[in-house]
Every structure is written in C-alpha cells, then in structure tokens.
Design a protein around this motif. Structure first.
Motif, PDB file in Angstrom:
ATOM      1  N   ARG A   1       0.826  -1.210   0.000  1.00 36.76           N
ATOM      2  CA  ARG A   1       0.000   0.000   0.000  1.00 36.76           C
ATOM      3  C   ARG A   1       0.860   1.259   0.000  1.00 36.76           C
ATOM      4  O   ARG A   1       0.511   2.274  -0.614  1.00 36.76           O
ATOM      5  N   GLN A   2       2.012   1.209   0.671  1.00 32.03           N
ATOM      6  CA  GLN A   2       2.878   2.384   0.783  1.00 32.03           C
ATOM      7  C   GLN A   2       4.006   2.394  -0.241  1.00 32.03           C
ATOM      8  O   GLN A   2       4.764   3.346  -0.301  1.00 32.03           O
ATOM      9  N   ARG A   3       4.106   1.327  -1.047  1.00 36.33           N
ATOM     10  CA  ARG A   3       5.227   1.226  -1.978  1.00 36.33           C
ATOM     11  C   ARG A   3       5.003   2.131  -3.183  1.00 36.33           C
ATOM     12  O   ARG A   3       3.957   2.093  -3.827  1.00 36.33           O
ATOM     13  N   GLU A   4       5.987   2.961  -3.487  1.00 35.62           N
ATOM     14  CA  GLU A   4       5.925   3.851  -4.641  1.00 35.62           C
ATOM     15  C   GLU A   4       6.879   3.389  -5.750  1.00 35.62           C
ATOM     16  O   GLU A   4       6.556   3.480  -6.923  1.00 35.62           O
ATOM     17  N   SER A   5       8.056   2.911  -5.387  1.00 35.05           N
ATOM     18  CA  SER A   5       9.047   2.476  -6.364  1.00 35.05           C
ATOM     19  C   SER A   5       9.054   0.954  -6.455  1.00 35.05           C
ATOM     20  O   SER A   5       8.926   0.253  -5.446  1.00 35.05           O
ATOM     21  N   LEU A   6       9.192   0.448  -7.699  1.00 31.01           N
ATOM     22  CA  LEU A   6       9.250  -0.982  -7.930  1.00 31.01           C
ATOM     23  C   LEU A   6      10.663  -1.469  -8.193  1.00 31.01           C
ATOM     24  O   LEU A   6      10.863  -2.582  -8.683  1.00 31.01           O
ATOM     25  N   GLU A   7      11.627  -0.651  -7.886  1.00 31.86           N
ATOM     26  CA  GLU A   7      13.015  -1.034  -8.124  1.00 31.86           C
ATOM     27  C   GLU A   7      13.362  -2.271  -7.297  1.00 31.86           C
ATOM     28  O   GLU A   7      13.191  -2.296  -6.081  1.00 31.86           O
ATOM     29  N   GLY A   8      13.835  -3.323  -7.975  1.00 32.47           N
ATOM     30  CA  GLY A   8      14.260  -4.539  -7.305  1.00 32.47           C
ATOM     31  C   GLY A   8      13.165  -5.535  -7.025  1.00 32.47           C
ATOM     32  O   GLY A   8      13.442  -6.604  -6.480  1.00 32.47           O
ATOM     33  N   LEU A   9      11.913  -5.242  -7.370  1.00 38.59           N
ATOM     34  CA  LEU A   9      10.800  -6.149  -7.099  1.00 38.59           C
ATOM     35  C   LEU A   9      10.363  -6.843  -8.381  1.00 38.59           C
ATOM     36  O   LEU A   9      10.284  -6.220  -9.441  1.00 38.59           O
ATOM     37  N   SER A  10      10.059  -8.134  -8.271  1.00 35.40           N
ATOM     38  CA  SER A  10       9.657  -8.930  -9.429  1.00 35.40           C
ATOM     39  C   SER A  10       8.163  -8.739  -9.690  1.00 35.40           C
ATOM     40  O   SER A  10       7.319  -9.243  -8.937  1.00 35.40           O
ATOM     41  N   VAL A  11       7.839  -8.011 -10.761  1.00 36.18           N
ATOM     42  CA  VAL A  11       6.446  -7.781 -11.134  1.00 36.18           C
ATOM     43  C   VAL A  11       5.828  -9.057 -11.697  1.00 36.18           C
ATOM     44  O   VAL A  11       4.656  -9.359 -11.465  1.00 36.18           O
ATOM     45  N   ARG A  12       6.609  -9.836 -12.425  1.00 36.58           N
ATOM     46  CA  ARG A  12       6.101 -11.067 -13.002  1.00 36.58           C
ATOM     47  C   ARG A  12       5.669 -12.056 -11.910  1.00 36.58           C
ATOM     48  O   ARG A  12       4.717 -12.820 -12.097  1.00 36.58           O
ATOM     49  N   SER A  13       6.365 -12.038 -10.785  1.00 38.11           N
ATOM     50  CA  SER A  13       5.978 -12.924  -9.679  1.00 38.11           C
ATOM     51  C   SER A  13       4.606 -12.558  -9.135  1.00 38.11           C
ATOM     52  O   SER A  13       3.844 -13.425  -8.711  1.00 38.11           O
ATOM     53  N   VAL A  14       4.285 -11.256  -9.139  1.00 42.57           N
ATOM     54  CA  VAL A  14       2.962 -10.831  -8.681  1.00 42.57           C
ATOM     55  C   VAL A  14       1.881 -11.398  -9.582  1.00 42.57           C
ATOM     56  O   VAL A  14       0.860 -11.928  -9.115  1.00 42.57           O
ATOM     57  N   PHE A  15       2.090 -11.328 -10.906  1.00 39.70           N
ATOM     58  CA  PHE A  15       1.101 -11.881 -11.831  1.00 39.70           C
ATOM     59  C   PHE A  15       1.028 -13.404 -11.714  1.00 39.70           C
ATOM     60  O   PHE A  15      -0.056 -13.992 -11.840  1.00 39.70           O
ATOM     61  N   PHE A  16       2.177 -14.044 -11.467  1.00 46.41           N
ATOM     62  CA  PHE A  16       2.142 -15.496 -11.291  1.00 46.41           C
ATOM     63  C   PHE A  16       1.382 -15.873 -10.024  1.00 46.41           C
ATOM     64  O   PHE A  16       0.678 -16.892  -9.993  1.00 46.41           O
ATOM     65  N   ASN A  17       1.497 -15.069  -8.957  1.00 46.26           N
ATOM     66  CA  ASN A  17       0.746 -15.342  -7.730  1.00 46.26           C
ATOM     67  C   ASN A  17      -0.747 -15.215  -7.957  1.00 46.26           C
ATOM     68  O   ASN A  17      -1.542 -15.942  -7.351  1.00 46.26           O
ATOM     69  N   VAL A  18      -1.152 -14.288  -8.834  1.00 48.55           N
ATOM     70  CA  VAL A  18      -2.566 -14.175  -9.185  1.00 48.55           C
ATOM     71  C   VAL A  18      -3.031 -15.447  -9.886  1.00 48.55           C
ATOM     72  O   VAL A  18      -4.098 -15.999  -9.576  1.00 48.55           O
ATOM     73  N   PHE A  19      -2.226 -15.926 -10.815  1.00 50.86           N
ATOM     74  CA  PHE A  19      -2.561 -17.169 -11.515  1.00 50.86           C
ATOM     75  C   PHE A  19      -2.626 -18.341 -10.543  1.00 50.86           C
ATOM     76  O   PHE A  19      -3.542 -19.167 -10.601  1.00 50.86           O
ATOM     77  N   GLN A  20      -1.672 -18.411  -9.634  1.00 51.70           N
ATOM     78  CA  GLN A  20      -1.656 -19.495  -8.653  1.00 51.70           C
ATOM     79  C   GLN A  20      -2.885 -19.457  -7.755  1.00 51.70           C
ATOM     80  O   GLN A  20      -3.523 -20.488  -7.513  1.00 51.70           O
ATOM     81  N   SER A  21      -3.251 -18.277  -7.254  1.00 45.35           N
ATOM     82  CA  SER A  21      -4.425 -18.155  -6.390  1.00 45.35           C
ATOM     83  C   SER A  21      -5.703 -18.489  -7.147  1.00 45.35           C
ATOM     84  O   SER A  21      -6.643 -19.070  -6.578  1.00 45.35           O
ATOM     85  N   LEU A  22      -5.753 -18.148  -8.431  1.00 45.73           N
ATOM     86  CA  LEU A  22      -6.934 -18.475  -9.240  1.00 45.73           C
ATOM     87  C   LEU A  22      -7.064 -19.985  -9.409  1.00 45.73           C
ATOM     88  O   LEU A  22      -8.179 -20.528  -9.295  1.00 45.73           O
ATOM     89  N   ILE A  23      -5.957 -20.677  -9.649  1.00 47.88           N
ATOM     90  CA  ILE A  23      -6.005 -22.129  -9.804  1.00 47.88           C
ATOM     91  C   ILE A  23      -6.456 -22.791  -8.507  1.00 47.88           C
ATOM     92  O   ILE A  23      -7.280 -23.721  -8.509  1.00 47.88           O
ATOM     93  N   VAL A  24      -5.942 -22.311  -7.390  1.00 51.19           N
ATOM     94  CA  VAL A  24      -6.335 -22.875  -6.094  1.00 51.19           C
ATOM     95  C   VAL A  24      -7.828 -22.686  -5.855  1.00 51.19           C
ATOM     96  O   VAL A  24      -8.527 -23.610  -5.426  1.00 51.19           O
ATOM     97  N   LEU A  25      -8.344 -21.496  -6.154  1.00 52.43           N
ATOM     98  CA  LEU A  25      -9.769 -21.229  -5.956  1.00 52.43           C
ATOM     99  C   LEU A  25     -10.621 -22.116  -6.854  1.00 52.43           C
ATOM    100  O   LEU A  25     -11.622 -22.694  -6.400  1.00 52.43           O
ATOM    101  N   LEU A  26     -10.256 -22.255  -8.112  1.00 51.74           N
ATOM    102  CA  LEU A  26     -11.029 -23.096  -9.034  1.00 51.74           C
ATOM    103  C   LEU A  26     -10.969 -24.561  -8.604  1.00 51.74           C
ATOM    104  O   LEU A  26     -11.969 -25.282  -8.696  1.00 51.74           O
ATOM    105  N   TYR A  27      -9.815 -25.003  -8.117  1.00 51.10           N
ATOM    106  CA  TYR A  27      -9.694 -26.385  -7.653  1.00 51.10           C
ATOM    107  C   TYR A  27     -10.572 -26.628  -6.427  1.00 51.10           C
ATOM    108  O   TYR A  27     -11.221 -27.675  -6.311  1.00 51.10           O
TER     109      TYR A  27
END
Length: 628
Positions: free
Chosen positions: A371-397
C-alpha cells in the motif's frame, strides 16, 4: 519469502476415489493447521453464541415463590451407597424386553458409589468383551440401542417388578444408539486415456445413479462413565451443558447419579459399515468412574459437536457434510494427543497461538508494504502476476471439489489481495478502442521505476532461466497425471494437474527475486518484516515436521523453504550496504561521496538547494520546452 498456501480438497473424495486428482496431504502433516483452525472455530462459536445468550430469569411457581429460592437438591446416592449396573441391547429405543435374556449382556453387582479402587487393576475400571448378534433390521440401516441401568443393590431395573423391587427415584436409565449413519459419496472418475477405473462395478453403478448413500456404521468400543458428584444443585439453575445430564427425583429433593457414554476417543477410521454379510460384531464395554472436572470437558466437547453439526454456522465452518469433516479434523488432534508427549503437546498449543499471531502480522505487513510502496526497483512484477494465476487455480480447484465454505472464502480473499496488488505494480488503463482478445478493455503499462532501474530486464531474464526448468517439469507432471491418475473430466484434470504441480514445485517461483537481488547487489527493496514473520512460521513448521509423525516428502517441503530463506539471509549479509538507496531526504551514499570529493562541507545542502531551485523555477510552456 513467498509462502505457498494451497487449500486442501475434500478427504472424503480422496478415500472413495483414489484416482481423483493429486494426493492430498497426510493427516499428520495437517495437524498443525488443524489445531489453529479449531481454535479459530471455537472463538467464532463462542462469540456468536454470546450474542444470543440471554440471562436466566427465575421461573415462579403458582404460589409466587421463585424457583431459585427453593431448597437445593443433593445426591440421592450418598458416598458408600451399594448399587448394581445392568446393560441391555435392544432394537427398542425406550426400553429393553426384560423377559428376553438374550438382550441382557452385562451385569456389575455390588459397586460402591465413590469407589475409585475396585476392579481387577484397582483403578475402578471393569471391561467386558461381547459378541453381539446383528439383527436383520440393523443390516438394512436400522438402529439398535444400548440401555444402561443403575439400581440400588437388591433392586430390579424392570418396572414391572417381576424380578425384584423397583424404585423409580433410585433407578438411573440411560440409552445410547449403537450405530451411526454416515454418508458415502461415489464419484465417477476414470483414466482419460484408457477409460478404465479402479472402482468396482457396484461403485460405478451407484456413481451413475444415487451419487451418495447413507450407510450404518458401528464402533467396537464404548466407555460408560459414572461421575462421582456431590454438588448441591438447584433445579432450573444448572449451567449448560450439565443441565442436560442431571435428572432429579420426582420430589425434586434429590438428583440421580450422572451416567455418560464416552466415545470421545473413538476415531472415525475405526468405524465399520454394516452389510448383509455381517452377522455378529465384537463390542468392548468399559466401566470407568470419572471426576466432575474431566466429565465437564468431555460434555462440553460433545455438546459443541452437536451444536456445530446443525444449522448454517455448522455448514459454514465444516461444509455440507460437516460431521465427517469435523470428526476427521478432531481425529488428527486425538491421534496427536495419544501419540505425543504431554509436555510437547502443551508446547504445541502455545506455539500454535504464536504461529497464528505471526501469520496475522505477516499478512498485515504485506498489505502495508504494497500500500505504501511507490518504487518498484528490485521487485519482481512477473511474480505478482504469477501469484494471481496461482491463487486463481487454487480457488477453481477448491470450487471443483467439495470443501467447506470457510476454505472457499479464504481462497477468494487471497485471490482478491493478489489482484489488488496488480494496480500497485503496473498502470492499469481502460482502453475500449483496443480491447485485449477483442473483449477485455484493459491495458497494462509498466511503471517507470520498474523500467528505468533495470529491474524489468533482470525480471525477464530470471523468468527465462526459470522456464528452462519449469516447462519440462510441468509437461512431465501433466503426462504422469494423465497416464496414472483418474479424473472426472478434462477440466478436472487441468485443475488437479496445475494444483498438484504448484503444490510440488511452486517454491521455485521464489527464485526470480533471488536473481534480481543478485543482479542489483541489493536487498533493501524487500519487505523484510513480512518475510521475517513468514520465516519464523516456516521454522515452527520445521520443528513439528520432525517432532510429529509426518511423511518424508512433507519434511522435504519444509526444508526447501528454509533453503530459499537462508539464501535471502545470505544475500542480506553480503548486500547489507546499498550505496544507491535514497534516504528520506532523497539522498544516497553515492551522491554524498560525489559531493564530498568535490569539496562540499555538507553534501546534503547542495542537493536540497538544487531541488529547491528546481521547484521554485517557473513552469515552462510546452512551446518553450520544444524550443529548448
């Protein structure tokens, strides 16, 4: 460290359909999670019942005298009273046939009320091994009952008085239903390639017709407890659940001894189904005195189970087949209590509370960090999207399998939090003119802090290397699941395959962040508070993974998470100074060193002055900027 939270499916389906989906976690490995979930459920039940609890109002008699002002009742069996115990088994729920000697199965004469030292082992315990013939009615899902009578020595439990004097005030009669009706579900699963199944022909027919059936089960053990209690109770003022077990004499001056059928230690896995081939069943009856304190614990647990198994809250906490789910959860706790050292068990309870606190703090700090993060320097954005995919698979299962509503809600909330993070890592725009795939009017654009800091380049490179290991593992697991496991259909195969893959290999999705840290030579951008709380929980899981009996694969799973976190700690040690990191004044160590080399006395002042000059400069028009 990202923690993989995969919600388990319904154990009932796994038992009845061994080929349906990936194997679920062993009971032992889920003991720790069950202990915490039961504590949460107990708190929910307590707070909800407290909302509807009303203060007891004294009921007045016709004469206007409140009941609470009546004389208190005393135990009709004084200490040292001699009595006999009779046990009958009958199909009649009200009363056995005293003229049928086959229904009379056990007698204990000359017992003493308050005696803790009788019996073969001088501990007040008596046992009886029986072989009970099964009536034809019971074989067809009928019921039969165990009747237990306490009478003073020399008296008879027969109200007709044919076999001796009968005194109603001194006679205690309790009835227990000996069989238990349980649902058995049949799922139609098969191998998608060959069409074969391990289910029997009868199970296949039932899966196509009835889907589920109710079967009568029995357990070979039952304990009859007598509670030695001398409390002066007042009728109408007894707290729950004790009031449901105390019976008063006709005059109300006395109350009768408490008889309790204790099946708390009867595990669900030990219940056996009745069928037409079962002619006799073994039954082991145990007579055991019990203190008031221990009995209150058993009684409260029994009443909680009865209350939770009915109504909407029971369905919310334990699912549609809430009694089976709740009993399976409690079985894990009972087995742990039977097989674990008492001191270790006490430590388990304390650590479970600490574990829950750490989980809450990790959740809180994770939300606060993003919530307080302004800069994305050093953070993996792709991992965030993969976590969304993972949570969606868990919910559907979870939705594809029969699980209780609490698990579904928690998975839905988890998916919502991961989706919320998307707008923190990318710019989300509505583009109705150029919709994605022709119908999704949303466009994602990378934030400048992610692109300009080389983080995007390193993130893409990390996932490129990761794909070299990820895709072969996924293809291999998909082939294994398709060839050796049974599924309801292709949709269920896709979900169960992805769910099992994430459960087995999901930990490798934490490695891109390690690669980015290595390339940037910095770990200052990571949410270390959240990671610390999750790491502490992981270490707690490690302790119980090796103390409590669990499968080897689960222990390896805990160890691999530790390895990832230790790599994070090693990176924090070697990259503990980040020269390029900006402080609260917008100044980095590199900037300070440059200004100091240029001879500035105070390196911060020139920077602040430059920023102030830039802020106070007049704003140029677009035409002036173009001219420059």
């Amino acid at each position: 460290m990202e923690e993989q939270q995969i919600a388990p499916g319904n154990a009932e389906d796994a038992v009845n359909n061994p080929g349906a989906g990936p194997p679920l976690p062993h009971r032992g490995e889920s003991f720790f999670a069950i202990a915490k979930s039961l504590m949460v459920r107990a708190l929910i039940i307590y707070f909800i019942t407290s909302m509807f609890r009303r203060p007891s109002v004294p009921v007045e008699k016709s004469g206007g005298i409140p009941l609470s002002a009546k004389t208190v009742s005393t135990q009709i069996y004084a200490n040292g009273t001699a009595f006999d115990m009779y046990v009958y088994i009958s199909e009649n729920p009200k009363q056995p046939d005293f003229n049928d000697p086959s229904q009379h199965v056990w007698t204990l004469p000359n017992l003493i009320y308050g005696d803790w030292y009788s019996g073969p082992e001088n501990n007040g315990i008596f046992t009886q091994e029986l072989e009970i013939p099964v009536p034809e009615l019971v074989q067809n899902n009928g019921s039969f009952y165990l009747h237990t009578f306490l009478v003073r020595t020399g008296d008879s439990p027969d109200p007709s008085g044919a076999s001796g004097p009968y005194r109603a005030d001194y006679t205690v009669h309790r009835t227990r239903k000996m069989n238990r009706l349980k649902k058995r579900k049949y799922g139609k699963t098969h191998n998608l390639l060959t069409g074969t199944t391990v289910a029997t022909e009868e199970e296949i027919i039932k899966a196509e017709t009835v889907k589920e059936e109710i079967l009568s089960h029995w357990h070979p053990n039952l304990t009859i407890n007598i509670i030695f209690d001398y409390t002066a109770w007042t009728k109408g003022s007894i707290p729950s659940p004790i009031d449901q077990f105390i019976e008063f004499s006709n005059s109300g001056e006395f109350y009768k001894p408490i008889l309790y059928f204790n099946d708390y230690w009867n595990l669900v896995k030990d219940y056996q189904p009745f069928n037409t081939s079962v002619k006799t069943i073994p039954l082991r009856l145990t007579w055991q005195p019990l203190s008031m304190l221990k009995w209150q614990v058993y009684a409260a647990q029994s009443m909680k189970n009865q209350w939770a198994q009915g109504g909407p809250l029971g369905s919310l906490l334990y699912g549609e087949v809430n009694d089976e789910g709740m009993d399976e959860d409690q079985d894990s706790l009972k087995e742990a209590m039977l097989d674990t050292n008492p001191y270790l068990l006490g430590m388990t309870f304390i650590v479970s509370v600490v574990h829950s606190i750490f989980e809450f703090l990790a959740f809180k700090n994770d939300i606060q960090f993003w919530r307080q993060r302004e800069s994305l320097e050093g953070l993996s954005v792709r991992s965030v999207f993969f976590n969304v995919f993972q949570s969606l698979i868990v919910l559907l299962y979870v939705l594809d399998n029969e699980t209780n509503m609490m698990i579904r809600i928690s998975c839905f909330i988890g998916l919502g939090i991961e989706v919320w993070k998307i707008h923190k890592v990318v710019d989300v725009k509505i583009d109705r003119a150029n919709p994605v795939w022709g119908f999704i009017p949303i466009r994602f654009a990378d934030k400048s802090s992610y692109v300009h800091s080389h983080t995007k380049e390193y993130d893409a490179l990390a996932f490129k290397y990761l794909s070299w290991a990820l895709y072969p593992l996924l293809i291999g697991y998909a082939i294994y699941s398709l060839v050796y496991e049974e599924h309801k259909g292709w949709y269920s195969w896709v979900l169960s395959m992805l769910y099992g893959f994430l459960l087995t290999f999901g930990f490798i999705m934490m490695t891109p962040q390690l690669f980015i840290n290595y390339k940037l030579k910095s770990v200052a951008h990571l949410p270390w508070r959240m990671m610390t709380y999750k790491a502490l929980n992981t270490f707690i899981d490690d302790i119980f993974a090796f103390v409590i009996k669990m499968p080897t694969l689960y222990r390896i799973g805990c160890l691999r998470d530790d390895i990832i976190f230790f790599i994070f700690l090693y990176q924090r040690w070697i990259y503990r100074v980040d020269p390029s990191r900006l402080n609260e004044y917008g100044v980095s160590q590199e900037m300070l060193e440059v200004h100091q080399q240029n001879g500035s006395v105070n390196a911060i002042e020139p920077v602040l002055a430059a920023e102030a000059d830039e802020a106070s400069a007049p704003v140029k028009s677009p035409k002036e900027k173009k001219t420059e």
